[in-house]
Design a protein around this motif. Structure first.
Motif, PDB file in Angstrom:
ATOM      1  N   THR A  42       0.857  -1.197   0.000  1.00  0.00           N
ATOM      2  CA  THR A  42       0.000   0.000   0.000  1.00  0.00           C
ATOM      3  C   THR A  42       0.889   1.241   0.000  1.00  0.00           C
ATOM      4  O   THR A  42       2.027   1.202   0.471  1.00  0.00           O
ATOM      5  CB  THR A  42      -0.882   0.065   1.271  1.00  0.00           C
ATOM      6  OG1 THR A  42      -0.029   0.127   2.418  1.00  0.00           O
ATOM      7  CG2 THR A  42      -1.808  -1.125   1.385  1.00  0.00           C
ATOM      8  N   LEU A  43       0.358   2.338  -0.496  1.00  0.00           N
ATOM      9  CA  LEU A  43       1.055   3.621  -0.382  1.00  0.00           C
ATOM     10  C   LEU A  43       0.145   4.688   0.212  1.00  0.00           C
ATOM     11  O   LEU A  43       0.560   5.478   1.044  1.00  0.00           O
ATOM     12  CB  LEU A  43       1.558   4.088  -1.760  1.00  0.00           C
ATOM     13  CG  LEU A  43       2.877   3.476  -2.244  1.00  0.00           C
ATOM     14  CD1 LEU A  43       3.105   3.813  -3.702  1.00  0.00           C
ATOM     15  CD2 LEU A  43       4.056   3.950  -1.397  1.00  0.00           C
ATOM     16  N   CYS A  44      -1.123   4.719  -0.204  1.00  0.00           N
ATOM     17  CA  CYS A  44      -1.990   5.825   0.218  1.00  0.00           C
ATOM     18  C   CYS A  44      -2.873   5.450   1.398  1.00  0.00           C
ATOM     19  O   CYS A  44      -3.765   6.207   1.759  1.00  0.00           O
ATOM     20  CB  CYS A  44      -2.843   6.305  -0.952  1.00  0.00           C
ATOM     21  SG  CYS A  44      -4.160   5.155  -1.412  1.00  0.00           S
ATOM     22  N   TYR A  45      -2.637   4.281   1.995  1.00  0.00           N
ATOM     23  CA  TYR A  45      -3.498   3.836   3.093  1.00  0.00           C
ATOM     24  C   TYR A  45      -2.809   4.001   4.439  1.00  0.00           C
ATOM     25  O   TYR A  45      -1.620   3.713   4.579  1.00  0.00           O
ATOM     26  CB  TYR A  45      -3.878   2.355   2.908  1.00  0.00           C
ATOM     27  CG  TYR A  45      -4.746   1.836   4.027  1.00  0.00           C
ATOM     28  CD1 TYR A  45      -6.112   2.069   4.023  1.00  0.00           C
ATOM     29  CD2 TYR A  45      -4.193   1.162   5.108  1.00  0.00           C
ATOM     30  CE1 TYR A  45      -6.915   1.629   5.067  1.00  0.00           C
ATOM     31  CE2 TYR A  45      -4.983   0.717   6.156  1.00  0.00           C
ATOM     32  CZ  TYR A  45      -6.347   0.953   6.125  1.00  0.00           C
ATOM     33  OH  TYR A  45      -7.134   0.525   7.167  1.00  0.00           O
ATOM     34  N   GLY A  53      -8.224   5.362  -1.965  1.00  0.00           N
ATOM     35  CA  GLY A  53      -8.068   4.628  -3.222  1.00  0.00           C
ATOM     36  C   GLY A  53      -7.212   5.361  -4.234  1.00  0.00           C
ATOM     37  O   GLY A  53      -7.374   5.167  -5.437  1.00  0.00           O
ATOM     38  N   ALA A  54      -6.293   6.190  -3.764  1.00  0.00           N
ATOM     39  CA  ALA A  54      -5.536   7.050  -4.681  1.00  0.00           C
ATOM     40  C   ALA A  54      -4.421   6.322  -5.421  1.00  0.00           C
ATOM     41  O   ALA A  54      -4.163   6.607  -6.587  1.00  0.00           O
ATOM     42  CB  ALA A  54      -4.956   8.242  -3.921  1.00  0.00           C
ATOM     43  N   CYS A  55      -3.727   5.399  -4.777  1.00  0.00           N
ATOM     44  CA  CYS A  55      -2.518   4.847  -5.414  1.00  0.00           C
ATOM     45  C   CYS A  55      -2.780   3.581  -6.228  1.00  0.00           C
ATOM     46  O   CYS A  55      -2.016   3.262  -7.125  1.00  0.00           O
ATOM     47  CB  CYS A  55      -1.432   4.584  -4.367  1.00  0.00           C
ATOM     48  SG  CYS A  55      -1.699   3.108  -3.356  1.00  0.00           S
ATOM     49  N   ARG A  56      -3.812   2.839  -5.910  1.00  0.00           N
ATOM     50  CA  ARG A  56      -4.219   1.589  -6.589  1.00  0.00           C
ATOM     51  C   ARG A  56      -3.237   0.427  -6.398  1.00  0.00           C
ATOM     52  O   ARG A  56      -3.406  -0.631  -7.001  1.00  0.00           O
ATOM     53  CB  ARG A  56      -4.449   1.763  -8.103  1.00  0.00           C
ATOM     54  CG  ARG A  56      -5.043   3.059  -8.558  1.00  0.00           C
ATOM     55  CD  ARG A  56      -6.364   3.389  -7.937  1.00  0.00           C
ATOM     56  NE  ARG A  56      -7.498   2.667  -8.493  1.00  0.00           N
ATOM     57  CZ  ARG A  56      -8.750   2.848  -8.115  1.00  0.00           C
ATOM     58  NH1 ARG A  56      -9.023   3.723  -7.167  1.00  0.00           N
ATOM     59  NH2 ARG A  56      -9.734   2.173  -8.643  1.00  0.00           N
ATOM     60  N   LEU A  57      -2.213   0.631  -5.591  1.00  0.00           N
ATOM     61  CA  LEU A  57      -1.190  -0.411  -5.468  1.00  0.00           C
ATOM     62  C   LEU A  57      -1.692  -1.654  -4.727  1.00  0.00           C
ATOM     63  O   LEU A  57      -1.147  -2.744  -4.873  1.00  0.00           O
ATOM     64  CB  LEU A  57       0.038   0.165  -4.743  1.00  0.00           C
ATOM     65  CG  LEU A  57       1.306  -0.657  -4.836  1.00  0.00           C
ATOM     66  CD1 LEU A  57       1.815  -0.683  -6.270  1.00  0.00           C
ATOM     67  CD2 LEU A  57       2.379  -0.096  -3.923  1.00  0.00           C
ATOM     68  N   CYS A  58      -2.730  -1.472  -3.934  1.00  0.00           N
ATOM     69  CA  CYS A  58      -3.209  -2.568  -3.085  1.00  0.00           C
ATOM     70  C   CYS A  58      -4.142  -3.521  -3.826  1.00  0.00           C
ATOM     71  O   CYS A  58      -4.906  -4.242  -3.198  1.00  0.00           O
ATOM     72  CB  CYS A  58      -3.915  -1.997  -1.865  1.00  0.00           C
ATOM     73  SG  CYS A  58      -5.437  -1.139  -2.303  1.00  0.00           S
ATOM     74  N   ILE A  72      -9.378  -2.762  -5.608  1.00  0.00           N
ATOM     75  CA  ILE A  72      -8.435  -2.240  -4.611  1.00  0.00           C
ATOM     76  C   ILE A  72      -8.891  -2.713  -3.227  1.00  0.00           C
ATOM     77  O   ILE A  72     -10.014  -2.467  -2.798  1.00  0.00           O
ATOM     78  CB  ILE A  72      -8.290  -0.700  -4.680  1.00  0.00           C
ATOM     79  CG1 ILE A  72      -9.625   0.021  -4.680  1.00  0.00           C
ATOM     80  CG2 ILE A  72      -7.457  -0.297  -5.863  1.00  0.00           C
ATOM     81  CD1 ILE A  72      -9.496   1.523  -4.510  1.00  0.00           C
ATOM     82  N   CYS A  74      -8.095  -1.865  -0.226  1.00  0.00           N
ATOM     83  CA  CYS A  74      -8.309  -0.938   0.892  1.00  0.00           C
ATOM     84  C   CYS A  74      -9.725  -0.384   0.914  1.00  0.00           C
ATOM     85  O   CYS A  74     -10.135   0.242   1.889  1.00  0.00           O
ATOM     86  CB  CYS A  74      -7.292   0.209   0.869  1.00  0.00           C
ATOM     87  SG  CYS A  74      -7.495   1.349  -0.508  1.00  0.00           S
TER      88      CYS A  74
END
Ligand code: SF4
Ligand code: FES
Length: 212
Positions: A42-45, A53-58, A72, A74
């Motif tokens: 994760t990055l934005c959590y 839900g900004a980075c979508r990495l999760c 996503i 998160c």
């Protein structure tokens, strides 16, 4: 209670990477994975503030019956009977694509570069606008200031490609109490360089503008 209502209230039973899990009401898939020690990047959590839900990495893959999709984690709610897969080739492909975009957006971030390396992403096909940029516009700094500190000293300024983290009117904000929560929560260190511009001179709390 109707079957439909019952299926929407917890506890929920499903699997993550084949492991049986039990999620309480309100737990997202990421909350559940973390509860069971299952790693999802994760990055934005951050658990102290609302998810964006900004980075979508999760991203993870969710399978239910005959369909599957990438969501996503998160923000995806737990539901009984679903099957979650956190590390399939499909998921890794989406993460690689996201990391390429993040590499273009904030090429100076060593955290993003390290994550990209983990996924075998060595370069990006997207345009790099600013080689010095570290901010991925995840908004964690904005949310912690508003939701935890209760100050709202910073926010998003502008829109689209010119969107940036800024103070109102791009001038130092006297509301800033210089608590440093925004710096601490920032996943890339980008906020460290912006703090002085947010709070201004400590002696007078006014002065130069804030443009990043
Ligand atoms: S300064 Fe840090 S916390 Fe704020 S939006 Fe940029 S990367 Fe996120
Ligand atoms: S951690 Fe889920 S979208 Fe950023």
């Amino acid at each position: 209670m109707s079957e439909d209502i019952a299926s929407k209230s917890g506890p929920f039973h499903y699997t993550i990477d084949g492991q049986a899990v039990e999620a309480q009401d309100g737990w997202t898939v990421l909350d559940t994975a973390r509860h069971y020690g299952i790693h999802i990047p994760t990055l934005c959590y951050h658990e102290s503030v609302s998810a964006s839900g900004a980075c979508r990495l999760c991203v993870v893959e969710v399978r239910e019956g005959r369909w599957s999709k990438v969501v996503i984690s998160c923000m995806y709610p737990s539901r009984s009977g679903i099957e979650i897969l956190t590390n399939t080739e499909r998921v890794r492909n989406v993460r690689r694509w996201i990391l390429e975009m993040l590499l273009a957006e904030c090429p100076a971030s060593k955290e993003i570069r390290a994550l990209a390396e983990q996924y075998g992403v060595k370069k990006t096909r997207f345009n790099i606008e600013n080689p010095e940029e570290q901010c991925l516009l995840c908004g964690l700094c904005v949310r912690v200031c508003e939701e935890v500190v209760g100050v709202r000293a910073i926010s998003f300024g502008s829109r689209g490609v010119t969107k940036k983290i800024a103070t109102p009117y791009m001038i130092p904000n006297k509301a800033c109490i210089a608590c440093g929560s925004c710096v601490t929560i920032c996943p890339t260190g980008a906020m460290q360089a912006r703090l002085d511009a947010v709070r201004g001179e400590v002696s007078e709390r006014t002065g130069k503008g804030f443009a990043h």
